[in-house]
Write a protein that holds these residues in place. Structure first.
Motif, PDB file in Angstrom:
ATOM      1  N   ILE A  65       7.743 -12.917  -0.898  1.00 31.22           N
ATOM      2  CA  ILE A  65       8.494 -11.863  -2.095  1.00 31.22           C
ATOM      3  C   ILE A  65       7.824 -11.935  -3.282  1.00 31.22           C
ATOM      4  CG2 ILE A  65      10.465 -11.806  -3.217  1.00 31.22           C
ATOM      5  CD1 ILE A  65      10.898 -11.024  -0.141  1.00 31.22           C
ATOM      6  N   ASP A  66       7.154 -12.924  -3.450  1.00 30.94           N
ATOM      7  CA  ASP A  66       6.487 -13.440  -4.897  1.00 30.94           C
ATOM      8  C   ASP A  66       5.338 -12.495  -4.447  1.00 30.94           C
ATOM      9  OD1 ASP A  66       7.742 -15.324  -5.682  1.00 30.94           O
ATOM     10  OD2 ASP A  66       6.732 -17.027  -5.053  1.00 30.94           O
ATOM     11  N   LYS A  67       4.546 -12.334  -3.372  1.00 28.32           N
ATOM     12  CA  LYS A  67       3.527 -11.246  -3.234  1.00 28.32           C
ATOM     13  C   LYS A  67       4.028  -9.685  -3.673  1.00 28.32           C
ATOM     14  CE  LYS A  67       1.027 -14.134   0.111  1.00 28.32           C
ATOM     15  NZ  LYS A  67       0.575 -14.049   1.376  1.00 28.32           N
ATOM     16  N   LEU A  68       5.078  -9.463  -2.955  1.00 29.65           N
ATOM     17  CA  LEU A  68       5.563  -8.110  -3.127  1.00 29.65           C
ATOM     18  C   LEU A  68       5.986  -7.904  -4.682  1.00 29.65           C
ATOM     19  CD1 LEU A  68       8.026  -8.096   0.092  1.00 29.65           C
ATOM     20  CD2 LEU A  68       5.939  -6.580  -0.379  1.00 29.65           C
ATOM     21  N   ARG A  69       6.402  -8.825  -5.247  1.00 32.35           N
ATOM     22  CA  ARG A  69       7.018  -8.779  -6.675  1.00 32.35           C
ATOM     23  C   ARG A  69       5.702  -8.532  -7.579  1.00 32.35           C
ATOM     24  NH1 ARG A  69       7.945 -13.501  -8.070  1.00 32.35           N
ATOM     25  NH2 ARG A  69       8.301 -12.673 -10.419  1.00 32.35           N
ATOM     26  N   THR A  70       4.540  -9.299  -7.302  1.00 34.87           N
ATOM     27  CA  THR A  70       3.291  -9.344  -8.097  1.00 34.87           C
ATOM     28  C   THR A  70       2.774  -7.883  -8.036  1.00 34.87           C
ATOM     29  OG1 THR A  70       3.066 -11.619  -7.886  1.00 34.87           O
ATOM     30  CG2 THR A  70       1.179 -10.323  -8.329  1.00 34.87           C
TER      31      THR A  70
ATOM     32  N   ALA B 131       0.865  -1.129   0.024  1.00 36.11           N
ATOM     33  CA  ALA B 131       0.058   0.000  -0.073  1.00 36.11           C
ATOM     34  C   ALA B 131       0.931   1.132  -0.176  1.00 36.11           C
ATOM     35  CB  ALA B 131      -0.899  -0.030   1.298  1.00 36.11           C
ATOM     36  N   SER B 132       2.048   1.136   0.249  1.00 38.38           N
ATOM     37  CA  SER B 132       3.162   2.469   0.354  1.00 38.38           C
ATOM     38  C   SER B 132       3.430   2.694  -0.994  1.00 38.38           C
ATOM     39  CB  SER B 132       4.301   1.889   0.840  1.00 38.38           C
ATOM     40  OG  SER B 132       5.106   1.275   0.315  1.00 38.38           O
ATOM     41  N   PRO B 133       3.893   4.041  -1.075  1.00 44.80           N
ATOM     42  CA  PRO B 133       4.366   4.385  -2.470  1.00 44.80           C
ATOM     43  C   PRO B 133       5.659   3.855  -2.854  1.00 44.80           C
ATOM     44  CG  PRO B 133       4.604   6.196  -1.027  1.00 44.80           C
ATOM     45  CD  PRO B 133       3.793   5.032  -0.184  1.00 44.80           C
ATOM     46  N   ALA B 134       6.558   3.021  -2.044  1.00 44.32           N
ATOM     47  CA  ALA B 134       7.806   2.679  -2.312  1.00 44.32           C
ATOM     48  C   ALA B 134       7.710   1.861  -3.628  1.00 44.32           C
ATOM     49  CB  ALA B 134       8.190   2.077  -1.145  1.00 44.32           C
ATOM     50  N   LEU B 135       8.866   1.840  -4.675  1.00 40.27           N
ATOM     51  CA  LEU B 135       9.235   0.896  -5.454  1.00 40.27           C
ATOM     52  C   LEU B 135       9.941  -0.117  -4.847  1.00 40.27           C
ATOM     53  CD1 LEU B 135       9.253  -0.055  -8.515  1.00 40.27           C
ATOM     54  CD2 LEU B 135      11.347   1.492  -8.593  1.00 40.27           C
ATOM     55  N   TRP B 136      11.004   0.003  -3.779  1.00 44.09           N
ATOM     56  CA  TRP B 136      11.667  -0.790  -3.307  1.00 44.09           C
ATOM     57  C   TRP B 136      11.186  -1.373  -1.912  1.00 44.09           C
ATOM     58  CZ3 TRP B 136      15.532  -1.481  -7.125  1.00 44.09           C
ATOM     59  CH2 TRP B 136      15.557  -0.479  -8.036  1.00 44.09           C
TER      60      TRP B 136
ATOM     61  N   LEU C 201       6.390  -4.098  -6.625  1.00 41.69           N
ATOM     62  CA  LEU C 201       7.556  -3.758  -5.914  1.00 41.69           C
ATOM     63  C   LEU C 201       8.830  -4.365  -6.192  1.00 41.69           C
ATOM     64  CD1 LEU C 201       5.190  -3.544  -3.444  1.00 41.69           C
ATOM     65  CD2 LEU C 201       7.057  -2.656  -2.247  1.00 41.69           C
ATOM     66  N   ARG C 202      10.023  -3.824  -6.325  1.00 40.00           N
ATOM     67  CA  ARG C 202      11.362  -4.498  -6.443  1.00 40.00           C
ATOM     68  C   ARG C 202      11.837  -4.835  -5.213  1.00 40.00           C
ATOM     69  NH1 ARG C 202      14.916  -2.314 -11.011  1.00 40.00           N
ATOM     70  NH2 ARG C 202      15.927  -4.567 -10.641  1.00 40.00           N
ATOM     71  N   PRO C 203      12.111  -6.158  -4.916  1.00 34.75           N
ATOM     72  CA  PRO C 203      12.891  -6.621  -3.538  1.00 34.75           C
ATOM     73  C   PRO C 203      14.174  -6.269  -3.679  1.00 34.75           C
ATOM     74  CG  PRO C 203      11.247  -8.290  -4.516  1.00 34.75           C
ATOM     75  CD  PRO C 203      11.359  -7.289  -5.439  1.00 34.75           C
ATOM     76  N   ILE C 204      14.674  -6.043  -2.362  1.00 35.59           N
ATOM     77  CA  ILE C 204      15.984  -5.973  -2.080  1.00 35.59           C
ATOM     78  C   ILE C 204      16.489  -7.053  -1.074  1.00 35.59           C
ATOM     79  CG2 ILE C 204      18.087  -4.735  -1.569  1.00 35.59           C
ATOM     80  CD1 ILE C 204      16.536  -2.247  -2.319  1.00 35.59           C
TER      81      ILE C 204
ATOM     82  N   ALA D 170      17.162 -14.541  -7.159  1.00 42.70           N
ATOM     83  CA  ALA D 170      17.435 -13.552  -7.794  1.00 42.70           C
ATOM     84  C   ALA D 170      17.818 -13.839  -9.439  1.00 42.70           C
ATOM     85  CB  ALA D 170      18.509 -12.705  -7.409  1.00 42.70           C
ATOM     86  N   ASP D 171      18.491 -14.910  -9.579  1.00 39.96           N
ATOM     87  CA  ASP D 171      18.804 -15.508 -10.795  1.00 39.96           C
ATOM     88  C   ASP D 171      17.633 -15.773 -11.671  1.00 39.96           C
ATOM     89  OD1 ASP D 171      21.395 -15.126 -10.449  1.00 39.96           O
ATOM     90  OD2 ASP D 171      21.894 -17.359  -9.884  1.00 39.96           O
ATOM     91  N   GLU D 172      16.544 -16.285 -11.049  1.00 45.77           N
ATOM     92  CA  GLU D 172      15.291 -16.354 -11.602  1.00 45.77           C
ATOM     93  C   GLU D 172      14.606 -15.147 -11.861  1.00 45.77           C
ATOM     94  OE1 GLU D 172      12.656 -19.155  -9.302  1.00 45.77           O
ATOM     95  OE2 GLU D 172      14.290 -20.146  -8.713  1.00 45.77           O
ATOM     96  N   HIS D 173      14.679 -14.232 -11.078  1.00 48.75           N
ATOM     97  CA  HIS D 173      14.061 -12.773 -11.164  1.00 48.75           C
ATOM     98  C   HIS D 173      14.855 -11.765 -11.447  1.00 48.75           C
ATOM     99  CE1 HIS D 173      10.366 -15.668 -10.359  1.00 48.75           C
ATOM    100  NE2 HIS D 173      11.088 -16.005  -9.350  1.00 48.75           N
ATOM    101  N   PRO D 174      15.075 -11.361 -12.695  1.00 54.23           N
ATOM    102  CA  PRO D 174      16.362 -10.123 -12.663  1.00 54.23           C
ATOM    103  C   PRO D 174      15.837  -8.944 -12.036  1.00 54.23           C
ATOM    104  CG  PRO D 174      15.756 -11.416 -14.673  1.00 54.23           C
ATOM    105  CD  PRO D 174      14.664 -11.833 -13.691  1.00 54.23           C
ATOM    106  N   GLU D 175      14.447  -8.715 -11.698  1.00 51.70           N
ATOM    107  CA  GLU D 175      14.230  -7.392 -11.079  1.00 51.70           C
ATOM    108  C   GLU D 175      14.411  -7.515  -9.535  1.00 51.70           C
ATOM    109  OE1 GLU D 175      10.485 -10.014 -10.814  1.00 51.70           O
ATOM    110  OE2 GLU D 175      12.120  -9.738 -11.927  1.00 51.70           O
ATOM    111  N   VAL D 176      14.954  -8.645  -9.107  1.00 54.33           N
ATOM    112  CA  VAL D 176      15.099  -8.867  -7.577  1.00 54.33           C
ATOM    113  C   VAL D 176      16.846  -8.368  -7.515  1.00 54.33           C
ATOM    114  CG1 VAL D 176      15.624 -10.222  -5.673  1.00 54.33           C
ATOM    115  CG2 VAL D 176      13.370 -10.468  -7.135  1.00 54.33           C
TER     116      VAL D 176
END
Length: 414
Positions: free
Chosen positions: A139-144, A100-105, A147-150, A181-187
């Protein structure tokens, strides 16, 4: 004929009942590439020294990175709680708040409490004692959600080094993070152990980096922050230069004299400012290049030397934020770092906002540093006005000395 009509009507009714309405797809949410949400345990809760999140710590790598990145990395929220395991800080409620936050990361760190409390298990993929689908499922939920997980690699705890099972659990978690992270380049993967631990000695921090084998002190936090800033720098938008009204009179030091050198301070103090030091410290203050101010401190004990100014014109209910540029010269000894303090007092109650608050984390490095400091927002409360003041300076954890140049001192609305 009537029978055919009846059959047609029945078919239509069946279609109406059995065909679900097509869901309306929401437009992709636009997220702020400068904002980050933090989820984790005490090592992430260390961002602030207070529960209301006005006092930003000198030992948290995210704060250090923001100072080095010209404030291009802004905290949207921090939901970390000391002692929590991954199934607690990655609760559905916390994940929903991050979404719900405005954050990308969104930064996620780590599983040291899981391993300490529940032993060696697969905390990334999931287990019955914690998150059913593990850290990965959240993390899957956040990506969907866009958001870009770090994901921070787990340095673990020094106490694990004598326990092969827990040592293996730390390694398995980190390997799983890298594979994901290898599976998901946005991570993004942040290799915190590489910045803070001894090469070839798993789970052991470099000397002076962590006081208890788990939690970073100022020296370790700064090293980690430098690594985090280097990781994030190419991923963030360029800094914007928006002109805002500055409540600090003479905040650009255009009038370099006319202020007050109090007690053990000497030199030329800019108009509207008062320079002062705690007992056991003394300072020379002078104008440097146009728009800059130089402070050189000698410390015989722990304490601060600062320049303060009284402010006028604040409004009840309005949020304010203080900022200053600070260039620390090489060769500092005993210096925790430059710091900022914004304070309002009304009806006998004081509220403070700090950046680079020292706490008990010890000194920082002796290398030169260029920092952009900024306090969290401070909202002016109601009540009889007593004062609204701003202060910046140098804090020492013990004997030593340092020199720093300050510029662009401002108090503005966010």
């Amino acid at each position: 004929m009537g029978r055919k009509v009846a059959l047609i009507l029945v078919a239509c009714l069946v279609l109406l009942v059995t065909t679900p309405p097509r869901p309306v797809e929401a437009a992709p949410r636009e997220r702020d590439a400068e904002q980050i949400a933090y989820l984790g345990d005490s090592r992430v809760a260390a961002q602030f020294n207070d529960p209301i999140q006005h006092v930003a710590s000198a030992r948290f790598f995210g704060n250090v990175a923001a100072q080095l990145l010209d404030r291009r990395l802004k905290t949207a929220l921090n939901l970390a709680v000391s002692g929590q395991r991954s199934d607690e800080y990655l609760s559905d409620r916390n994940v929903e708040q991050a979404i719900a936050s405005p954050a990308l990361w969104v930064l996620v760190f780590g599983v040291v409490n899981d391993i300490a409390q529940r032993g060696a298990q697969d905390y990334f993929a999931g287990n019955l004692a914690g998150l059913l689908h593990g850290v990965r499922g959240q993390i899957d939920k956040l990506r969907t959600a866009g958001l870009r997980p770090i994901l921070v690699l787990e340095p673990g705890a020094a106490a694990f080094s004598a326990d092969p099972a827990r040592l293996a659990s730390v390694a398995a978690y980190n390997n799983a993070v890298r594979a994901y992270a290898d599976e998901h380049p946005e991570v993004i993967v942040f290799d915190l152990p590489a910045a803070t631990t001894l090469a070839g000695a798993p789970l052991l921090f470099r000397s002076g980096y962590a006081h208890d084998g788990v939690h970073l002190d100022n020296l370790g936090g700064i090293a980690a922050g430098q690594a985090f800033a280097a990781l994030m720098a190419p991923l963030l938008p360029a800094a914007s230069n928006v002109a805002v009204e500055n409540l600090v009179p003479n905040g650009e030091f255009a009038q370099p004299s006319g202020g007050e050198a109090s007690g053990s301070t000497r030199g030329t103090v800019p108009r509207t400012y008062v320079a002062r030091c705690d007992p056991g410290l003394d300072a020379d203050v002078s104008a440097g290049e146009p728009g800059t101010l130089r402070m050189t401190v000698r410390a015989m004990a722990a304490g601060t030397c600062s320049l303060g100014a009284d402010l006028l014109g604040e409004k009840v209910g309005q949020a304010y934020r203080e900022s200053v540029g600070a260039e620390v010269a090489p060769g500092a000894v005993g210096l925790t770092g430059p710091y900022l303090q914004l304070q309002v007092r009304r009806a006998g109650v004081s509220l403070d906002a700090f950046d680079n608050f020292w706490g008990t984390g010890g000194p920082g490095p002796d290398a030169a540093r260029s920092l952009s400091l900024e306090t969290p927002s401070l909202v002016v409360p109601d009540g009889a006005r007593e004062w609204f003041t701003t202060r910046f300076g140098l804090h020492f954890s013990g004997p030593g000395g340092a020199s720093a140049t300050f510029s662009r001192h401002r108090v503005t609305t966010p």
